[in-house]
Design a protein around this motif. Structure first.
Motif, PDB file in Angstrom:
ATOM      1  N   CYS A 144    -129.279  24.340  69.588  1.00  0.00           N
ATOM      2  CA  CYS A 144    -128.523  25.448  69.013  1.00  0.00           C
ATOM      3  C   CYS A 144    -129.522  26.426  68.387  1.00  0.00           C
ATOM      4  O   CYS A 144    -130.568  26.009  67.887  1.00  0.00           O
ATOM      5  CB  CYS A 144    -127.566  24.896  67.954  1.00  0.00           C
ATOM      6  N   CYS A 149    -128.277  24.584  61.764  1.00  0.00           N
ATOM      7  CA  CYS A 149    -127.491  23.580  62.497  1.00  0.00           C
ATOM      8  C   CYS A 149    -128.363  22.377  62.852  1.00  0.00           C
ATOM      9  O   CYS A 149    -129.538  22.527  63.186  1.00  0.00           O
ATOM     10  CB  CYS A 149    -126.931  24.220  63.768  1.00  0.00           C
ATOM     11  N   CYS A 168    -123.213  23.127  63.212  1.00  0.00           N
ATOM     12  CA  CYS A 168    -122.569  24.400  62.899  1.00  0.00           C
ATOM     13  C   CYS A 168    -121.154  24.407  63.495  1.00  0.00           C
ATOM     14  O   CYS A 168    -120.791  23.508  64.253  1.00  0.00           O
ATOM     15  CB  CYS A 168    -123.399  25.573  63.453  1.00  0.00           C
ATOM     16  N   CYS A 171    -121.019  24.136  67.341  1.00  0.00           N
ATOM     17  CA  CYS A 171    -121.379  22.807  67.859  1.00  0.00           C
ATOM     18  C   CYS A 171    -120.302  21.788  67.518  1.00  0.00           C
ATOM     19  O   CYS A 171    -120.031  20.882  68.304  1.00  0.00           O
ATOM     20  CB  CYS A 171    -122.735  22.368  67.315  1.00  0.00           C
TER      21      CYS A 171
HETATM   22 ZN   LIG Z   1    -125.067  24.579  66.284  1.00  0.00          ZN
END
Ligand SMILES: [Zn+2]
Ligand SMILES: [Zn+2]
Length: 181
Positions: A144, A149, A168, A171
């Motif tokens: 990511c 994240c 995050c 995700c």
């Molecule tokens: Zn992420």
């Protein structure tokens, strides 16, 4: 919803307290997934490269694979040894998604590695972040671009310290559809 569990396997020596803390935190964070049991497996003989004084990650993965028999589980290897794959200086970890396997090395997550005083809390935090990252790969997540994240790729502990142990929002959405489908 499929029933997944996470099985931790320790390769080589790892402090009991560190293992206990990592397991506890993963258990809390991954609920309702269960971190079910801890197995110790011997260090693979061919893993050590004396020239580099490091251990081949792929040999560790092969060793893990022999023990990864339950198709509904994800296997997380943890080692305190210094891992690498060809072409990389070192590995904080690696995941083989198709095999439900991943591994994390605590070697370069230790503050002592950088000449700093020991800090068990920080070490646990870093190990948990990298474990969540590798498990994320096992659940089909890619890297990511959000530096906060857990799926952000860490090229050093600075990256690991910056990112959170959570995914995050994007995700999280991705992983939810993968787990429930
Ligand atoms: Zn992420
Ligand atoms: Zn990754």
């Amino acid at each position: 919803m499929k029933e997944f569990s996470i099985i931790i396997m320790v390769i080589g020596d790892l402090e009991e307290n560190l293992l206990k803390d990592i397991k506890l935190q993963l258990d809390n964070m991954l609920y309702p997934l269960k971190v079910t049991k801890v197995e110790n497996i011997p260090m693979p003989k061919k893993a050590y490269n004396p020239q580099r004084q490091q251990y081949r990650t792929l040999e560790f993965m092969k060793a893990l694979r022999k023990h990864a028999v339950d198709k509904h589980s994800k296997y997380l290897g943890i080692t305190s040894l210094d891992l690498y794959t060809e072409g990389a200086e070192f590995d904080f970890g690696l995941a083989l998604q198709d095999m439900n396997l991943c591994i994390v090395s605590t070697h370069r997550l230790r503050p002592e590695y950088y000449g700093q005083p020991p800090n068990p809390k920080l070490l646990t935090k870093r190990a948990v972040k990298e474990a969540i990252h590798e498990l994320g790969h096992c659940f089909g997540l890619e890297h990511c671009y959000n530096p906060r994240c857990a799926m952000y790729f860490s090229s050093g502990v600075v990256d690991t310290d910056r990112k959170r142990e959570n995914f995050c929002e994007q995700c999280q959405k991705r992983i939810r559809t993968k787990i429930t489908n």
